[in-house]
Structures are given as structure tokens and as C-alpha cells.
Scaffold this active site. Structure first.
Site, PDB file in Angstrom:
ATOM      1  N   ARG A  62      51.646  51.567  52.474  1.00 22.94           N
ATOM      2  CA  ARG A  62      50.945  50.809  51.137  1.00 22.94           C
ATOM      3  C   ARG A  62      49.935  49.800  51.196  1.00 22.94           C
ATOM      4  O   ARG A  62      49.197  49.916  49.564  1.00 22.94           O
ATOM      5  CB  ARG A  62      51.943  49.677  50.494  1.00 22.94           C
ATOM      6  CG  ARG A  62      52.489  49.644  49.166  1.00 22.94           C
ATOM      7  CD  ARG A  62      54.197  49.263  48.853  1.00 22.94           C
ATOM      8  NE  ARG A  62      53.290  47.688  49.319  1.00 22.94           N
ATOM      9  CZ  ARG A  62      55.044  46.976  50.357  1.00 22.94           C
ATOM     10  NH1 ARG A  62      56.096  47.626  50.031  1.00 22.94           N
ATOM     11  NH2 ARG A  62      54.498  45.853  51.239  1.00 22.94           N
ATOM     12  N   TYR A 115      39.620  47.945  26.142  1.00 20.83           N
ATOM     13  CA  TYR A 115      40.150  49.081  26.086  1.00 20.83           C
ATOM     14  C   TYR A 115      41.520  47.834  25.599  1.00 20.83           C
ATOM     15  O   TYR A 115      42.202  47.319  25.864  1.00 20.83           O
ATOM     16  CB  TYR A 115      40.440  49.295  27.448  1.00 20.83           C
ATOM     17  CG  TYR A 115      41.732  49.773  27.691  1.00 20.83           C
ATOM     18  CD1 TYR A 115      41.269  51.456  27.277  1.00 20.83           C
ATOM     19  CD2 TYR A 115      42.472  50.018  28.987  1.00 20.83           C
ATOM     20  CE1 TYR A 115      42.550  52.179  27.650  1.00 20.83           C
ATOM     21  CE2 TYR A 115      43.259  51.008  29.037  1.00 20.83           C
ATOM     22  CZ  TYR A 115      43.059  52.583  28.659  1.00 20.83           C
ATOM     23  OH  TYR A 115      44.213  52.981  28.886  1.00 20.83           O
ATOM     24  N   ASP A 187      34.784  45.939  33.578  1.00 16.70           N
ATOM     25  CA  ASP A 187      35.368  47.764  33.936  1.00 16.70           C
ATOM     26  C   ASP A 187      34.352  48.367  33.607  1.00 16.70           C
ATOM     27  O   ASP A 187      33.288  48.680  32.342  1.00 16.70           O
ATOM     28  CB  ASP A 187      36.292  47.876  31.952  1.00 16.70           C
ATOM     29  CG  ASP A 187      37.049  48.852  32.527  1.00 16.70           C
ATOM     30  OD1 ASP A 187      36.538  50.245  32.752  1.00 16.70           O
ATOM     31  OD2 ASP A 187      38.115  48.951  32.016  1.00 16.70           O
ATOM     32  N   LYS A 212      39.339  59.195  35.155  1.00 16.19           N
ATOM     33  CA  LYS A 212      38.305  59.761  34.223  1.00 16.19           C
ATOM     34  C   LYS A 212      37.087  59.816  34.659  1.00 16.19           C
ATOM     35  O   LYS A 212      37.515  61.100  35.386  1.00 16.19           O
ATOM     36  CB  LYS A 212      37.615  58.125  33.476  1.00 16.19           C
ATOM     37  CG  LYS A 212      38.435  57.791  32.682  1.00 16.19           C
ATOM     38  CD  LYS A 212      39.419  57.989  31.585  1.00 16.19           C
ATOM     39  CE  LYS A 212      40.402  57.021  30.755  1.00 16.19           C
ATOM     40  NZ  LYS A 212      41.234  56.802  31.887  1.00 16.19           N
TER      41      LYS A 212
HETATM   42  C1  LIG Z   1      38.080  52.288  29.703  1.00 14.11           C
HETATM   43  C2  LIG Z   1      38.920  52.068  30.515  1.00 14.11           C
HETATM   44  N1  LIG Z   1      39.646  51.106  30.960  1.00 14.11           N
HETATM   45  C3  LIG Z   1      41.136  51.517  31.965  1.00 14.11           C
HETATM   46  C4  LIG Z   1      41.833  52.394  31.555  1.00 14.11           C
HETATM   47  C5  LIG Z   1      43.049  52.316  32.233  1.00 14.11           C
HETATM   48  O1  LIG Z   1      42.770  53.460  33.049  1.00 14.11           O
HETATM   49  P1  LIG Z   1      43.849  54.407  32.964  1.00 14.11           P
HETATM   50  O2  LIG Z   1      44.451  55.329  32.488  1.00 14.11           O
HETATM   51  O3  LIG Z   1      43.741  55.204  35.172  1.00 14.11           O
HETATM   52  O4  LIG Z   1      45.507  53.682  33.856  1.00 14.11           O
HETATM   53  C6  LIG Z   1      41.382  53.104  30.120  1.00 14.11           C
HETATM   54  C7  LIG Z   1      42.389  54.329  30.050  1.00 14.11           C
HETATM   55  O5  LIG Z   1      41.649  55.051  29.408  1.00 14.11           O
HETATM   56  C8  LIG Z   1      39.754  52.715  30.086  1.00 14.11           C
HETATM   57  O6  LIG Z   1      39.278  53.736  28.645  1.00 14.11           O
END
Ligand SMILES: Cc1ncc(COP(=O)(O)O)c(C=O)c1O
Length: 401
Positions: A62, A115, A187, A212
Site C-alpha cells: 500500500r 475543477y 492543481d 491526463k
Molecule cells: C484539473 C483537474 N484536476 C483533477 C482532476 C481529477 O483527476 P482524475 O480524473 O484522475 O481523478 C481532473 C479530472 O478531470 C481535472 O480536470
């Protein structure tokens, strides 16, 4: 060759996170599928258990395997962080970080452009634990000092916002947050470490949805939290307590994606800018949301702080009937409609920022489309959109709003 001497991203991407000798000569690290790690002696077992939150490596899967550590080390090196922590999704990375620094009675400042699921963690989970969130105008800059409270523990940024693409003044916000003793979290999924270096702009902790661009092929989900030594154990503790363990195959796919990140981003950037410029010439378009465009309100900050633009941007259409929008979107041959982004394929997604925001108003009356420019031929992509606009136009017909 001494890998520490390799400085350029393009070179690092090919060499970080692999150790040919330890891999018995194979180029790529193996995938360790495991749940249990065995120890020969009580001493070795005790040694491994002594520091499960440090980088002293694993007593249980883990906390990661050699595959996980290879990816974590590579990402940390790319962003100049002390360490990275791999978790199963980008959202898990966000949740772990918020939980790590906020407790009952605490307060967080979160960009209004963030987000949407990040907001939901704050509003639906953290609020229940007695943690308050204030959403702030992403363009607030140094003015964020006026929102800091004695109990403000964390300031969360996302720049540009992944739906509306406002560029934040990261150094100004970070300076105000630090003056008030808050930790600065960003982020950084949109830019990746290649186009924005958070630590050079005052960010303490950066988050990536590796789902992504890092994975880059729409075939795995993964999150990463990168931090300096002073915050590393606190994030690791939260991720461990929440039971987050990144799946070895997904970690491997992220390591593989990393090798081509730079060449893919070059094309995403070129295609995105070409599409954005073309969209600006279209009569049905109200405005294009892309900080790489010289007339974008965020362009100056983007130029100052970023070294590139990825392929995700927005376009606001002039108001049109829903049926006309459907006629445009339903017939697209190359742009897929779906959430997520960062893969090799082009995507288009209708979205509604007005229904999400609380600190600032979204004034544009027309539909917003989020576009991900994939790696396809840009002429083909433009032709697909051109046919879409023709369908939109004829569906609008005389009913032009
Ligand atoms: C800017 C951003 N941060 C975080 C995330 C979350 O990522 P995950 O889909 O891998 O959980 C996304 C998902 O679309 C995103 O667009």
C-alpha cells in the site's frame, strides 16, 4: 553517464525513473504486482516498519513498490520537489492533500474556477467535518490577503482553471498565503511540470491528475502529489490513512507516458493554438478562452510564468437553441464527447460555468464548449468543426437569437 548532470526536460524524460542494471538490462522497469513484501529477518522487517511515512521504502505494498517509486522519483525530479506520492486518481490526490492540512475549525480558500469535484470535496465532505471553505475570484491576485483569516490553513489554486481558463497570479497569491501562515496547493494538471514549475512560483504542494497528459493515452487513472520535505510526511500520512495505493499497471502506464510527454505536448500545444485562432474567426463564436492567445486576459501572466500551453481550452458560442448545439456536436466525426482529457484524441464537452460558480458571476449567455486538441492532423480537426458550425448555422436558420 551521471544522470544528475542531465538538465533538459527532453533528456530527463528518457532517463528518469529507470535503472537498467537493477532491471537486469531491460530498458523499462518491471511491473511489480504484489500485495505482500517478504523479509528475511526480524531486523529487516523492523527496519522497514520504522519509517513508513518516509521515503525509506516499503514494508507493505500500500506504500508502493519499486515501480511506484520509479514514477514518484521521476516526477519529483521534474518539478524539483523532495518527493511525489502516487495515488489512484487525481481526485484522490486532491482529497488526500486537503485532508492532510485541514482539520475541524480550519478554513480553506479555493479558487472559484477550480475543477468542480474539488469543490464537492469541500462542500460535501470537509464541511461535514467542520471545515469551512471560501471561494475566491481566481483573478484576485495579492488581494487574497483580505480573505485570509486566523484559521486559514490552506489556499488552493488551479491555473488556468480547467473549465474557464483564467490564469492566476500564483506568486502574488502564494506570498499573501505564506504571510498568513497558510500552505499553498496548486492543481498543475493543465500545464504539467514541463510548462509550469510550481515550486519556482511559491507553491508548496502541486497536484497532478496523471490520468491526463502524463499517462497520455486515455487508458489509466492516476494521481500525484508533489511537495517539499517539510510537507511530504503529512501528505503521505493522509494518503496512507485513506488507503490510497496506486495500481502497478497504471503506474507503469504513467511511466511509459512520461517518456513521450514533451513531444506530445508540443503537438497538443500547436493544435490547440491553431484551433483557437481558427475559432476566433468563426461568426458563431463569441470568444475563445485560451491564455496562449495574445488578446486573452490571462496572456501576460501566462507569458510571465508558463513556458507553454497544453491542448485544453474553451470556446464560448453566441447564444443558440439547444437543438442547434446538438446538431453541431452530434455529427462530429473526430471530436469525441466525454469528460477527462490529456489523451491523444480530440474531445469536445459542453459545460455550464454559471451553474458552478459562487464567488464570481459567469456573464456569457452563450454555450461554453471545452475542447481538447488531440494529436490528429489539425486540418482534419478544423474541417470537422467547420462542418459542425455549418450544421449549427442551418439548425439555427431563421430562429437566430
Ligand atoms: C484539473 C483537474 N484536476 C483533477 C482532476 C481529477 O483527476 P482524475 O480524473 O484522475 O481523478 C481532473 C479530472 O478531470 C481535472 O480536470
Amino acid at each position: 553517464m551521471n544522470k544528475r548532470k542531465l538538465q533538459k526536460f527532453d533528456t530527463l524524460l528518457g532517463h528518469l525513473g529507470r535503472d537498467t542494471k537493477a532491471q537486469r538490462g531491460s530498458v523499462n522497469p518491471p511491473v511489480y504486482r504484489a500485495s505482500t513484501i517478504l523479509f528475511d529477518t526480524l531486523g529487516e522487517f523492523e527496519q522497514a516498519r520504522r519509517d513508513v511515512l518516509g521515503k525509506g521504502r516499503s514494508s507493505y505494498v500500500r506504500y508502493g513498490t519499486q515501480t511506484t517509486f520509479a514514477l514518484e522519483d521521476a516526477l519529483a525530479a521534474l518539478e524539483g520537489a523532495y518527493g511525489a506520492i502516487a495515488v489512484p486518481t487525481g481526485l484522490a490526490a486532491i482529497a488526500s492533500t486537503l485532508v492532510a492540512f485541514l482539520a475541524r475549525g480550519g478554513h480553506a480558500l479555493v479558487a472559484d474556477s477550480v475543477y468542480q469535484p474539488t469543490r464537492r470535496i469541500c462542500d460535501e465532505l470537509l464541511a461535514g467535518f467542520g471545515i469551512e471553505t471560501t471561494y475566491y475570484d481566481p483573478l484576485i491576485g495579492a488581494g487574497i490577503a483580505g480573505l485570509m483569516r486566523a484559521n486559514t490553513k490552506l489556499v488552493f489554486l488551479e491555473s488556468p482553471g480547467s473549465l474557464t481558463f483564467e490564469v492566476q497570479d500564483v506568486p502574488a497569491i502564494a506570498a499573501a498565503a505564506h504571510a498568513a501562515g497558510a500552505v499553498v496547493v496548486m492543481d498543475n494538471t493543465w500545464a504539467t511540470p514541463l510548462y509550469f514549475q510550481p515550486r519556482r512560483h511559491g507553491v508548496d504542494i502541486s497536484i497532478h491528475s496523471a490520468t491526463k497528459y502524463i499517462v497520455g493515452h486515455a487508458d489509466a487513472m492516476l494521481g500525484l502529489v508533489l511537495s517539499g520535505e517539510e510537507h511530504y510526511r503529512q501528505v503521505r500520512r493522509a494518503a496512507v490513512l485513506l488507503g490510497h495505493a496506486a495500481a502497478p499497471d497504471d503506474v507503469y502506464l504513467a511511466l511509459r507516458g512520461l517518456r513521450t510527454l514533451s513531444v506530445r505536448l508540443d503537438r497538443h500545444q500547436a493544435n490547440g493554438l491553431a484551433l483557437a485562432r481558427w475559432l476566433q474567426t468563426q461568426p458563431r463564436v463569441s470568444r475563445v478562452l485560451h491564455p496562449g492567445l495574445p488578446d486573452d486576459p490571462g496572456h501576460a501572466l501566462w507569458r510571465r510564468d508558463f513556458t507553454g500551453a497544453s491542448g485544453l481550452f474553451g470556446v464560448v458560442l453566441k447564444p443558440c437553441p439547444r437543438a442547434a448545439l446538438a446538431a453541431m456536436l452530434d455529427g462530429l466525426a473526430l471530436f469525441g464527447m466525454g469528460v477527462s482529457w490529456g489523451g491523444y484524441e480530440s474531445l469536445i464537452l459542453p459545460c455550464d460555468p454559471a451553474s458552478i460558480r459562487t464567488a464570481t458571476a459567469w456573464e456569457d449567455p452563450g454555450p461554453v464548449l471545452r475542447i481538447h486538441a488531440g494529436l490528429e492532423d489539425v486540418g482534419d480537426l478544423i474541417a470537422d468543426l467547420e462542418a459542425g458550425f455549418a450544421r449549427l448555422e442551418s439548425a439555427c436558420g431563421d430562429a437566430n437569437p
